[in-house]
Structure formats: C-alpha cells, structure tokens
Scaffold this active site. Structure first.
Site, PDB file in Angstrom:
ATOM      1  N   CYS A   1       0.944  -1.097  -0.023  1.00 17.32           N
ATOM      2  CA  CYS A   1       0.114  -0.011   0.344  1.00 17.32           C
ATOM      3  C   CYS A   1       1.005   0.778   0.033  1.00 17.32           C
ATOM      4  O   CYS A   1       0.901   1.370  -0.949  1.00 17.32           O
ATOM      5  CB  CYS A   1      -1.362   0.050   0.944  1.00 17.32           C
ATOM      6  SG  CYS A   1      -2.211   1.173   0.546  1.00 17.32           S
TER       7      CYS A   1
ATOM      8  N   HIS B   1      -3.803  -4.764   0.424  1.00 20.45           N
ATOM      9  CA  HIS B   1      -3.307  -5.598   1.296  1.00 20.45           C
ATOM     10  C   HIS B   1      -3.416  -6.812   1.174  1.00 20.45           C
ATOM     11  O   HIS B   1      -3.989  -7.325   1.809  1.00 20.45           O
ATOM     12  CB  HIS B   1      -3.844  -5.059   2.502  1.00 20.45           C
ATOM     13  CG  HIS B   1      -3.583  -3.661   2.548  1.00 20.45           C
ATOM     14  ND1 HIS B   1      -2.444  -3.067   3.609  1.00 20.45           N
ATOM     15  CD2 HIS B   1      -4.308  -2.374   2.384  1.00 20.45           C
ATOM     16  CE1 HIS B   1      -3.037  -2.059   4.238  1.00 20.45           C
ATOM     17  NE2 HIS B   1      -3.751  -1.570   2.775  1.00 20.45           N
TER      18      HIS B   1
ATOM     19  N   GLU C   1      -1.998  -8.804   3.399  1.00 21.33           N
ATOM     20  CA  GLU C   1      -1.779 -10.318   4.825  1.00 21.33           C
ATOM     21  C   GLU C   1      -2.689  -9.769   5.273  1.00 21.33           C
ATOM     22  O   GLU C   1      -3.398 -10.632   5.851  1.00 21.33           O
ATOM     23  CB  GLU C   1      -1.076  -8.324   5.343  1.00 21.33           C
ATOM     24  CG  GLU C   1      -1.716  -7.719   5.902  1.00 21.33           C
ATOM     25  CD  GLU C   1      -1.583  -6.290   5.087  1.00 21.33           C
ATOM     26  OE1 GLU C   1      -1.468  -6.466   3.897  1.00 21.33           O
ATOM     27  OE2 GLU C   1      -1.389  -5.363   5.510  1.00 21.33           O
TER      28      GLU C   1
END
Ligand code: GLN
Length: 559
Positions: free
Chosen positions: A398, A525, A527
């Site tokens: 990001c 993102h 994650e």
C-alpha cells in the site's frame, strides 16, 4: 412510561436453530478473548459445525477505520470493505472463513442506526431509550448472522470488561437473549484472570469470584469460566472456583500462557472447552475435531529448518498490534517454507542517509509497511532505494508500493521532488495522486477505496508466477491515493512495470522490477487474506526469495 415491545426475537417467526455463545471478559482487558473465541470456533468447526464469530465493541467510533493504530492496533479490512477490529483477522486466520460488516459492531454504529430510525419516525413518537431501543438494536445485530441460516453456532465476543459503564447495554442484551432463547441455545463463557502472587507463592481466585459476581449483578450466570494464568491451576483451585462461581467443575477451563497463539486451540481441546460447550448447548459431541492440517502447520512452525531476518519499515512499530496481519502472514508463509522469519521492526522516522547502511545491515529482505501521512516517509523511500540498488528481496504494501513509485521517480526517472499529493499537495511530479472521485470527499470515515477489488495480472511477470499463473485475482484495499497513470509509460520504459491492473478503472495495482531478483509493490493488502489453511502466495514467494538471497549471500561470503 409505557414499555415499548420491539422484541427483535419475535420478529423472526422462522427462527433458526442457531446456537449462541457469548464471550465476556472480567478483571482486566488484554486477556485474549479474541484468541479464546477463535480457538473455540476452530474446534467446533473442526467437528463439522458451521461456526462464525462476531465482535461487539463498546466504543463510540462508528468503526475503527478512523482510529490511530496506536489506539487500537491494526484496522482489519473485510472483503466487503468493512474497516473492523483486528480480532476479525484472527477469526479469518483461524477459521479460513470470510467475515463481513455484520461481524463487527460498535456502540457508535448501534447509536447511529437507532438515531437514523428515530429521524425517519420509525419509533412512532415514543421516547427512544437505552432499554429497549439500544438493547433491541444490539440483539438484532447479534442475530443478523444467525438468522441467515448459514451457521450452527455464532460466537459473540463482547469487547471491554464486565462492570465497565459502556459495556452495560451489551451485557443487558446478552441477559435478555439468554432468557429469550433458553438455556441450551445461548451460553456465556467468562474469561478471567487468576493471578499468581509470588510473595504468597499462590494463585488467587478472588478476582475471578468478584468478576463472576459482577456479571451476576447484571443477571447473568456464567456457564463456563476460562481462567488465564501463568501457572498451572491445581485441582483444588479448580474445585474452589467451581464452588464459588457456581459452575460445574468441568466448566473451569485453564488457559495458561502459550508460546504461540496457534497453540491455543490445541490447549483448549485438552481442557475440554469444546466438549463442555457442546454439552451446555445440547449439541451432539460425537465426532472428534479433525485438526490434522492445523497440527501439521504447528509442527512446521515450531521446527523450522532455516532462519531469515526481514526488516519491517514502518512508523507504528512501537506497537506490535499495528502490523498484526503482516506478522501473522509471515508466520503462515514461514511455516510453509520451513523458515523461521524474524521480523525486525525499524522506525522509518529514524532512518537517515548517515545511518541507512547500519539500519539495513543484516536484513535478508525488506518490507515497507502501509501507513498514512507524511511522518517517516523519507526513511521509507531510502529503504526502498537500498533494497532496489542492493538487490535485496523487497515487498512494498500500500503506502509501501507508493514509496516504490516515488523512489523510482526521483532516483531513476530524475523527477526531483516527485511525491504523493497526500504528502505534498503542490509537488511538481504527483506520481501518486487522488482519483477524481476522491477529490470531493471530505468525510474521513469509510470513504477510502475499501474491500475486495479485481486485478488482472500481466502474463509472464513475477507476480503472475507468484500467483501460480493465474490471470485474475481479487485483493483487499484500504487507501485513497493511486498510481498516476500520466507517468505510466515513463516508468515502464525505465524498467518499473505495472504488472497488475484493475481493468474496470485502469488503476495500477501492482508494480515490479523485472531487473531485480524479487521486487514487488502492491497497492492492496495481501496480509488480510493470509490464513493458516491458506497462506498468501505473495508472502510465501517473498519468504522463499528472502531465503534464497540469504543462502546466496552466505555462499558468496564463504567463497
Ligand atoms: N496513505 C495511503 C493512501 O491513502 C496509503 C494507505 C495505506 O497504506 N493503507 O493511499
């Protein structure tokens, strides 16, 4: 005052058979309610029960999206674009099931919704009050997931600590629901602390007794006690807790400190938390939980063959919870690769030209973290440059991807002072800038580009290889600023290519450097999507590349 009966339970005549488990906390915060809830959900899921978890937060923010990470840790984003509490991340990582807006409710959202109803005249002139209007809204939210008919069991974690003023409407809603749904359909698990007094050499049960009493003053008898402790709780103390807290002996569950959160489901299974929960809910306890995959993961996680160190360059590094999902993604990807990933957090604000070398020393890989605002960004740009020039495996997430673009613009394209308009509105080279739609946005809450967006991967690129040759992926976003397409050609000609694009909007989602062993920046993102059962391919690939780099460095130094 007339009592307004707006009982949401009775509104559903098709009431499903869904069972409810409420998890409350006593004595102190930070006892790990989220992990206990997620562990129980995992055990029930592993027995074949369709389970989901919900978190109710007693603060007045409408969602945690506007909270500083220092306040409440990471903001976790669901596929449907909800900015939520980081516990939802644990739920997804443990269960490998997507959560949504309905899985996280705050007091702010409850009040907002009740006040909007009042403005629409839905209360027909009645006085709007905490009881019944706020509690009904809470009960309705709790049952939203249950009434979809998709789940057998809903676990609802009540944020805060019993006895707090702000938790009261939630506790009252739980009391009402328990009463309305009946004893076998709704139970309460109370998580407390059993402290060890070293001077006395004893574990103390009194705080737990008081906390159970506080819960009882609100009309709730805990069905199960989960006792956080640093030392084994003896049989004698279990008996004592059972007797004074009015629960069955087998309903006193010990939760001793664990070396990893991923051990907790196994520990809870040994303690019989799933068995006693099923008994209380009058559900069959016939199948044993199938935790084969989970145990395989744990085994790999605990017995790594290799070790690497990755630098996490961020500005909220003082608080581990700020980058929770990234740290967990490394655990998942590390286990797959049989690598212990040491994450070395580096504060970007303190990186400067004179200490850069020293700060980056010993790193086998570099990750530049997401973030907002100007503070610390020059340190991030330097870390990107270091990784690019020294051919160190690099992942930018990001804001980290935006830093890649800025660094490349300044140092390769020679666009001095290139920047994001977030950091410098009048930069001569706005290589990262606002989309047209964002320019008129003034409210901060819930207005970013949020949730899952499609992305098309360019054939033959490194990312495509990482995603096992797929051409279309979907990843979660949380940002306002974007790659400025006016500069795209210039970047690509100089060697930074746009390897992932959102076709519908033409937005650049991924950049990479083909002339580098492993260098990727993603606007999204990754994650948020990494789970124990499904580690994220980018993290897997990154850790693999970091390990390869380390081996190569070691060989080179030996040669
Ligand atoms: N501040 C940047 C933006 O809003 C990046 C956000 C992030 O890293 N999540 O675009």
């Amino acid at each position: 005052m007339q009592f307004v009966s707006l009982n949401p339970v009775n509104k559903y005549d098709h009431m499903s058979d869904t069972k409810y488990v409420f998890v409350t906390g006593g004595v102190t915060s930070s006892l790990g309610k989220g992990i206990i809830a997620a562990s129980l959900a995992k055990l029930l899921q592993a027995r074949g029960y369709k389970t989901t978890i919900q978190k109710l937060d007693p603060y007045i923010n409408v969602d945690p999206g506007t909270l500083n990470p220092y306040e409440h840790g990471e903001c976790y984003v669901t596929h449907d674009g909800a900015e939520t509490d980081l516990d939802l991340g644990h739920y997804e990582r443990f269960l490998n099931v997507k959560t949504s807006q309905a899985n996280n409710v705050t007091t702010g959202r409850i009040y907002q919704s009740v006040i909007e109803k009042e403005r629409r005249g839905e209360f027909l002139g009645k006085t709007v009050q905490v009881i019944p209007h706020i509690t009904n809204e809470i009960k309705e939210r709790i049952q939203l997931l249950g009434n979809t008919g998709e789940y057998d069991i809903i676990i609802t974690e009540i944020g805060g600590t019993v006895g707090d003023i702000e938790s009261l409407p939630y506790i009252e809603s739980v009391r009402q629901l328990k009463w309305e749904l009946g004893g076998n359909n709704a139970i309460v698990i109370h998580l407390t602390l059993v402290p060890y007094l070293s001077a006395a050499g004893e574990l103390k049960t009194k705080p737990t007794q008081h906390s159970v009493k506080t819960l009882m003053e609100s009309g709730i008898q805990a069905d199960i006690l989960v006792c956080r402790t640093e030392h084994e709780i003896s049989d004698e103390i279990r008996e004592k807790l059972a007797l004074f807290c009015n629960v069955k002996r087998e309903a006193v569950i010990q939760s001793i400190d664990a070396s990893t959160i991923y051990d907790v489901p196994i520990m809870m299974q040994k303690e019989g938390l799933d068995t006693v929960t099923l008994q209380k809910l009058a559900l069959p306890d016939t199948t044993k939980p199938d935790l084969t995959q989970w145990n395989e993961f744990l085994d790999r996680h605990k017995n790594p063959k290799f070790e690497v160190t990755i630098g996490l360059i961020g500005k909220y590094v003082e608080l581990q919870d700020s980058y929770k999902s990234i740290l967990e993604s490394f655990i998942h990807a590390g286990a797959i690769n049989e690598v212990k990933v040491n994450v070395h957090s580096i504060h970007s604000e303190y990186i400067n030209a004179s200490n850069l070398e020293q700060k980056m020393m010993g790193l086998d890989g570099i990750l530049v973290a997401p973030g907002f605002g100007e503070r610390g960004i020059e340190g991030k740009v330097m870390a990107v440059q270091y990784a690019r020039e020294n051919r160190i495996p690099f992942l930018g997430i990001c804001l980290g991807m935006q830093m890649v673009v800025i660094e490349f613009a300044r140092n390769v394209l020679g666009l001095k002072d290139a920047n994001s308009t977030e950091m410098m509105e009048d930069t001569p080279h706005p290589v990262i800038s606002l989309m047209e739609e964002q320019k008129s946005v003034t409210n901060k809450g819930g207005t970013m580009r949020l949730g899952a967006w499609d992305c098309e991967l360019k054939a033959g690129t490194l990312v495509q290889k990482m995603y096992h040759g797929e051409t279309a992926i979907s990843e979660r976003h949380r940002h306002r600023y974007e790659f400025n397409n006016d500069y795209k050609e210039q970047f690509e000609e100089a060697g930074l290519i746009a390897s992932g694009i959102n076709k519908a909007t033409n937005l650049v989602e991924i950049v990479e450097l083909p002339d580098h062993p492993w260098f990727i920046g993603v606007q999204y993102h990754p994650e948020y999507k990494s789970t124990v059962a499904n580690p994220h391919p980018l993290f897997i690939g990154f850790v693999k590349a970091v390990l390869a780099h380390k081996k190569q460095q070691t060989n080179a130094s030996l040669a």
